[in-house]
Structure formats: C-alpha cells, structure tokens
Design a protein around this motif. Structure first.
Motif, PDB file in Angstrom:
ATOM      1  N   SER A   1      25.646 -14.302 -24.157  1.00  0.00           N
ATOM      2  CA  SER A   1      25.235 -14.514 -25.546  1.00  0.00           C
ATOM      3  C   SER A   1      25.628 -13.295 -26.374  1.00  0.00           C
ATOM      4  CB  SER A   1      23.725 -14.765 -25.639  1.00  0.00           C
ATOM      5  OG  SER A   1      22.992 -13.671 -25.120  1.00  0.00           O
ATOM      6  N   PHE A   2      25.732 -13.496 -27.684  1.00  0.00           N
ATOM      7  CA  PHE A   2      26.205 -12.460 -28.582  1.00  0.00           C
ATOM      8  C   PHE A   2      25.107 -12.008 -29.537  1.00  0.00           C
ATOM      9  CE2 PHE A   2      29.821 -15.347 -27.700  1.00  0.00           C
ATOM     10  CZ  PHE A   2      30.622 -14.460 -26.990  1.00  0.00           C
ATOM     11  N   THR A   3      25.217 -10.766 -30.002  1.00  0.00           N
ATOM     12  CA  THR A   3      24.315 -10.295 -31.038  1.00  0.00           C
ATOM     13  C   THR A   3      24.685 -10.984 -32.349  1.00  0.00           C
ATOM     14  OG1 THR A   3      25.741  -8.458 -31.729  1.00  0.00           O
ATOM     15  CG2 THR A   3      24.208  -8.035 -29.892  1.00  0.00           C
ATOM     16  N   LYS A   4      23.824 -10.838 -33.355  1.00  0.00           N
ATOM     17  CA  LYS A   4      24.086 -11.474 -34.646  1.00  0.00           C
ATOM     18  C   LYS A   4      25.426 -11.023 -35.210  1.00  0.00           C
ATOM     19  CE  LYS A   4      22.105 -12.108 -39.274  1.00  0.00           C
ATOM     20  NZ  LYS A   4      20.955 -11.786 -40.158  1.00  0.00           N
ATOM     21  N   GLU A   5      25.692  -9.723 -35.126  1.00  0.00           N
ATOM     22  CA  GLU A   5      26.942  -9.195 -35.669  1.00  0.00           C
ATOM     23  C   GLU A   5      28.135  -9.696 -34.851  1.00  0.00           C
ATOM     24  OE1 GLU A   5      24.279  -7.417 -34.900  1.00  0.00           O
ATOM     25  OE2 GLU A   5      23.539  -7.038 -36.953  1.00  0.00           O
ATOM     26  N   GLU A   6      27.976  -9.692 -33.527  1.00  0.00           N
ATOM     27  CA  GLU A   6      29.057 -10.150 -32.660  1.00  0.00           C
ATOM     28  C   GLU A   6      29.344 -11.634 -32.864  1.00  0.00           C
ATOM     29  OE1 GLU A   6      28.420  -7.270 -28.723  1.00  0.00           O
ATOM     30  OE2 GLU A   6      27.518  -9.268 -28.839  1.00  0.00           O
ATOM     31  N   ALA A   7      28.292 -12.428 -33.006  1.00  0.00           N
ATOM     32  CA  ALA A   7      28.450 -13.876 -33.090  1.00  0.00           C
ATOM     33  C   ALA A   7      29.333 -14.275 -34.263  1.00  0.00           C
ATOM     34  CB  ALA A   7      27.084 -14.545 -33.198  1.00  0.00           C
ATOM     35  N   SER A   8      29.102 -13.646 -35.391  1.00  0.00           N
ATOM     36  CA  SER A   8      29.886 -13.979 -36.576  1.00  0.00           C
ATOM     37  C   SER A   8      31.358 -13.627 -36.377  1.00  0.00           C
ATOM     38  CB  SER A   8      29.325 -13.231 -37.792  1.00  0.00           C
ATOM     39  OG  SER A   8      30.134 -13.451 -38.928  1.00  0.00           O
ATOM     40  N   ARG A   9      31.607 -12.435 -35.866  1.00  0.00           N
ATOM     41  CA  ARG A   9      32.979 -11.990 -35.666  1.00  0.00           C
ATOM     42  C   ARG A   9      33.653 -12.761 -34.527  1.00  0.00           C
ATOM     43  NH1 ARG A   9      37.466 -10.667 -37.993  1.00  0.00           N
ATOM     44  NH2 ARG A   9      38.657  -8.981 -36.997  1.00  0.00           N
ATOM     45  N   GLU A  10      32.912 -13.030 -33.445  1.00  0.00           N
ATOM     46  CA  GLU A  10      33.465 -13.777 -32.319  1.00  0.00           C
ATOM     47  C   GLU A  10      33.869 -15.176 -32.744  1.00  0.00           C
ATOM     48  OE1 GLU A  10      33.832 -16.359 -28.894  1.00  0.00           O
ATOM     49  OE2 GLU A  10      32.378 -16.556 -30.519  1.00  0.00           O
ATOM     50  N   ALA A  11      33.030 -15.808 -33.561  1.00  0.00           N
ATOM     51  CA  ALA A  11      33.344 -17.167 -34.031  1.00  0.00           C
ATOM     52  C   ALA A  11      34.596 -17.152 -34.897  1.00  0.00           C
ATOM     53  CB  ALA A  11      32.160 -17.723 -34.805  1.00  0.00           C
TER      54      ALA A  11
END
Length: 585
Positions: free
Chosen positions: A519-529
């Motif tokens: 799972s990703f952090t909030k910051e990571e999730a946006s950039r990963e997507a």
C-alpha cells in the motif's frame, strides 16, 4: 459549503458520535477473541484459534443435520432461520469464530450499501442470501447498484457529491485507493473500533499471520473489511488447450516457447484458423503467461534480489515482441485480439477456429465442457529453455474477494460493523459461500456444506447455467471468509476438473516473483497513480503496435527511453519503499 468542507464537518460529527458510543459501551467488548491492541503486535495469547459463542446457548443439532440427505421442513427452518451453527464442523486449520452476541441488532436501522452491479443478479435487494442475513442479524440493508457499465461514473459522482452511503463495497475505486479514501475523510478509520464491534473479523484476521499482515496498513491502521480466505487460493488464470487439438495434431502439451510455436503451427495446418486466442481489449496480452517466459512480466515483480522490477523494461523484451510479431504475422493469433470483448472471445473460443486460449479453467469449464462438450487440459506457463522452471507473478496472499469501507457519513457505524462482521462467523461462512440449506446445499458427516445433486446450483428453476447460479444462490465475490476451493460450483460440480488444473498450476509454478499486496502513503498514491497510468498507456500502445507489425521491434528502444523520461525510476522507487514497509509490518 464546498464538498471538502462538508466532508471535514461530517467527519468531526461522526468522530464525536463514535467517542460517545465508545464511552457508553466501554465495558462491553462483544466477546472479541484473539484480537490485537491497535496493531501493536501483542496478540491476546491463546485465543487466536478458539471459536467464540458469546451469550448464545444452542442445542447441539449436529446429529440431525450432518449427513442428512432428506431434511424435514422443521430441520431446514432450524438451520436457515436461527443462528445455531453446532452442525458445522471445524474443517480448516484455524477455527472460524462464532460470536453472535450482536444479533439480532439492538435497534432498527436501514443501511445503504453501494456496490458494483452484477449482470447475474438482477436485484441485489431480493438476493436470497442477503434476505436471510437480514433476518438473522436484524439489520436491514438497501443495496444501491448502478447500471451495468456505469459503475465508474456512478462512483465518481457519488464521491464528488459528498453524499455517501453507509457502506461502500469495492472502496479501492477511490482515486489513489482505499487508504486515500480514509486519508481524505471519505471512509472511516476503523482501527479503534474493530476489536469491540467486529469481534469475528478481528479473530479471523489475527488467527493467521498472513491474514493479519495483508489486512493492516503499513502504519498499523485497520481501514475496513477484506475478503480473506482460510488458505491461499489456487491461481485462476493460465493456458488451456482443447483435447481435440492435441489429438488432431498428435502432439503433447507444449512446454517451451519453441514447442508452443510448433504446436500452434501444426494446429493451423489441421484446420484451426486462429489457433491461439491471445487476448482482448481487457488485457489478456499482459498476463505474464507468454511474456513471462522471457522475464518480461506484465507489470511490477520481485527480481532475484527481492527488489521491485518493471516487467516491460526487462532485457529480453525485444525478443518477446519479435516472437509475438512473428506469431501474429503467421496467423497464429485470433485476428481481433486487440479489440475483442468477453462475448467475442467466448464465441471464437467455442468455434473450430481456436485450439488454445488464455483464461480461467472455471470459465472454460462452463463454456467449453458444460455447454459445448469440449474437453480441455491445462498447460504450465511456457519457459524459454527446456529445464527452466515455469513461473508466475500470481500468488494469493489469503486476500480474496472484495473489501468494504464504512463512510464518514454513516449514522449507524456500529450496525454497519455488525452487519459486515457477520460475514466472518461460522454461520456467515456457510450462508455466503453455500447459500440456503436444503434447496442449495446440505451438510456432510464431517460438518462440511456441499451441493447435492438436486441443488438449485445445478437445477435452477429458471434454467440458468451454473456460471449464473453461482452468483444467484450464493455470494461469489464478497467481503467474507471465501471458501473458493469447496464452494465454487464450477470447481466442485460432478466431473469438473477445473480445480485440478488450478491446483496443478499453483503447485508446479514458481511464484517467488509475485508482488505482495503493498500500500502507498497519500503522497505516494497520487504520484504512483499518475505515473502508472502514463506508463500503462505507453506500454499498451507500443507493445500492441509492435506485435501487430505497425511498428518495428526496434521501436522498443524509443518506448524504453520515453518510459524513463516519464519517471520510471521514480515509479519503481515508490513501489520499493512500499515493499520495504510491507516487509516490516
């Protein structure tokens, strides 16, 4: 007030309500067994494998139900209309919990539940299993399902409006994923509520380390209810060959890429005009079945050092693309592989054009064997060289089915948790997996449910095939204890060998390259997507055009250069950081 402000206010109100509920009920734990304290890793010793039957004194009716092939109506009603589960055996390594102290629920509520539509279930509110659960729990539910094909738009509109139901099934649709939904204030963080209001889910997820690890975030939070199984399910997707194609070609099941080429060439010679049903517009060409032989996995994987790699960027990608371009040019693939939908694929599959295809043996048991009397066998994922170990990026980590979130706008948080928690009781396991006692299933001498010959699963009054009845009379994909190996009628129906194929694949392929559910952090999730969408679009365009011959194989060099410019290294670093955190859970 704008939508985000509205969410924050609602979250504050709900948080205060939860604190009041916790204060009022702090002395009543609901009989939780085997839980952890806010995921600090300290288990309640000695409880993780014990069933709980709190505040319920049931008469043991196992002698009347186990092995009974002709139950009376009174016995049928006793099983279906009560919480008595004494007739069910302890059939898994860990004991399924039986805490029914929350039922019937103490007050009358109606929960709104949003879920994606299923074409095999015309009206979820009339589903027999859910109506039965409503009676046993005392909790009424109003299912909200968008029209088929409009799920994405419906979900987006619902989230953007800020007008949320009590429960959302498949909350990972939220932009950035499930965790992002919690971080943004759309879904509740249930960490401090699980042990008290979901004792069965708590006990079941903590009864096995893999279940525990895959249902908690990196920072120890419990976001919602996951589908979690008693075992790691067999892989469900692979290479399937019609037995008649092997007979007509006189060849054995191929193993290497070279042998596959020889088999498909011979199949074309004996009359299969499009011998390999290669793919469709929903992604079969990126399954890892053929490309995996070259180490060119469809997406992320673990390399030999346990680090995250990206399959399309691996050294032998050009060899894979050259091979598939050649096969396409030779007419070994279905001509519409880039555009065919499911119905088109199945139509071609049952015709005399197809000799082999990549799909689920459960699906093909229905389409090939049951409906068209076409026998088939399963082949391991191809290898490049004789002696290589067949491999796959598929591994089931006991996470299965779908998940569920409770939203910050729910005014019935305790009821929502109780309703979902029932799915992780022994009674819930039986009902959701096997449907109604009597018309759909019976119970054998060991206390294991099974479908009898007259079951509605096999003899639907409306004449529907098993591929439909598996949804009509039971829940196939749900946040619950999913017992796929025993309750999937496409596996257990008389004569079916789809389960044998799945088990064979699972036991004979190396899954060490499989990524766990990170799972990703909030910051990571946006950039990963953002990066993931760009890389996926780039891969799809280049790989498809190269395979179709619209671009030369050397165009791959430009693809890789563009992927690196897009931020491939950053994409991999995000996944590596998430993997490191997962390993430390």
């Amino acid at each position: 007030m704008n939508t985000r402000s509205k969410r924050i206010v609602n979250l504050a109100i709900i948080s205060m309500l939860i604190m009041l509920v916790l204060s009022a009920c702090s002395g009543n734990s609901g009989g939780s067994n085997g839980g952890t304290n806010k995921e600090n890793g300290q288990s309640n010793e000695g409880n993780s494998n014990q069933a709980v039957n709190t505040d319920q004194n049931f008469d043991d009716i196992s002698a009347d139900i186990r092995g009974n092939k002709g139950p009376t109506q009174e016995q049928i009603d006793l099983v279906n209309a009560t919480l008595n589960d004494t007739y069910l055996g302890d059939v898994f390594e860990e004991v399924i919990p039986s805490d029914y102290s929350a039922y019937p629920f103490k007050e009358e509520v109606v929960l709104d539940v949003w879920m994606p539509a299923n074409s095999d279930i015309p009206d979820m509110n009339a589903h027999a299993v859910q109506k039965q659960i409503e009676k046993l729990t005392g909790i009424k539910v109003n299912f909200i399902t968008p029209p088929i094909g409009q799920e994405a738009d419906s979900f987006t509109l619902m989230i953007s409006s800020g007008d949320l139901p009590d429960i959302i099934i498949d909350p990972g649709r939220y932009p950035g994923g499930f965790e992002a939904g919690v971080n943004d204030g759309a879904y509740l963080d249930l960490t401090d509520l699980m042990e008290q209001y979901a004792p069965n889910y708590t006990a079941w997820r903590n009864s096995n380390e893999m279940r525990r690890k895959t249902t908690v975030t990196d920072d120890g939070r419990l976001l919602g209810f996951y589908g979690i199984a008693p075992y790691s399910e067999w892989m469900w997707f692979g290479m399937l060959i019609k037995q008649e194609a092997l007979d007509k070609t006189g060849m054995d099941v191929p193993n290497t890429i070279e042998e596959w080429h020889a088999f498909l060439t011979k199949a074309k010679e004996v009359g299969y005009s499009e011998p390999l049903n290669y793919g469709s517009n929903y992604g079969q060409i990126f399954t890892g079945i053929l490309n995996g032989a070259f180490g060119v996995w469809d997406w992320t994987f673990l390399d030999e050092n346990g680090k995250v790699g990206w399959g399309p960027a691996q050294p032998q990608a050009k060899d894979y693309l050259a091979t598939m371009q050649q096969w396409n040019k030779e007419g070994l693939l279905n001509r519409d592989w880039a555009t065919a939908d499911f119905n088109q694929r199945m139509s071609t599959a049952i015709s005399d054009k197809t000799a082999a295809m990549m799909d689920s043996p459960d699906t093909m048991w229905s389409f090939w064997k049951q409906q068209n009397n076409i026998d088939f066998v399963g082949a391991l994922n191809p290898v490049l060289n004789e002696g290589d170990k067949s491999a796959t990026t598929y591994r089931n980590f006991m996470r299965t089915g779908v998940s569920a979130a409770i939203t910050t706008q729910s005014e019935h948080v305790e009821a929502a948790m109780a309703w979902l928690d029932f799915n992780y009781t022994k009674k819930g396991w039986e009902m959701i997996n096997y449907g109604e006692y009597g018309t759909v299933h019976l119970v054998d001498e060991n206390g294991m449910p099974y479908y009898h010959p007259e079951s509605y699963i096999y003899n639907d009054p409306d004449g529907q095939p098993v591929a439909v009845t598996l949804h009509k009379y039971r829940m196939h994909n749900w946040p619950n204890i999913r017992d796929e190996h025993h309750s999937n009628p496409l596996i257990v129906s008389e004569g079916s060998y789809s389960g044998d194929i799945r088990k064979y694949w699972t036991e004979n392929m190396d899954a060490s390259v499989a990524m766990p559910p990170i799972s990703f952090t909030k910051e990571e999730a946006s950039r990963e997507a953002e990066l993931g969408n760009q890389l996926s679009t780039l891969r799809n365009e280049y790989f498809a055009k190269i395979i179709k011959g619209e671009l030369p194989v050397d165009a791959y060099d430009k693809f890789l250069s563009e992927a690196q410019k897009m931020g491939l290294d950053e994409f991999l670093s995000i996944h590596q950081a998430a993997l490191d955190r997962y390993n430390n859970r």
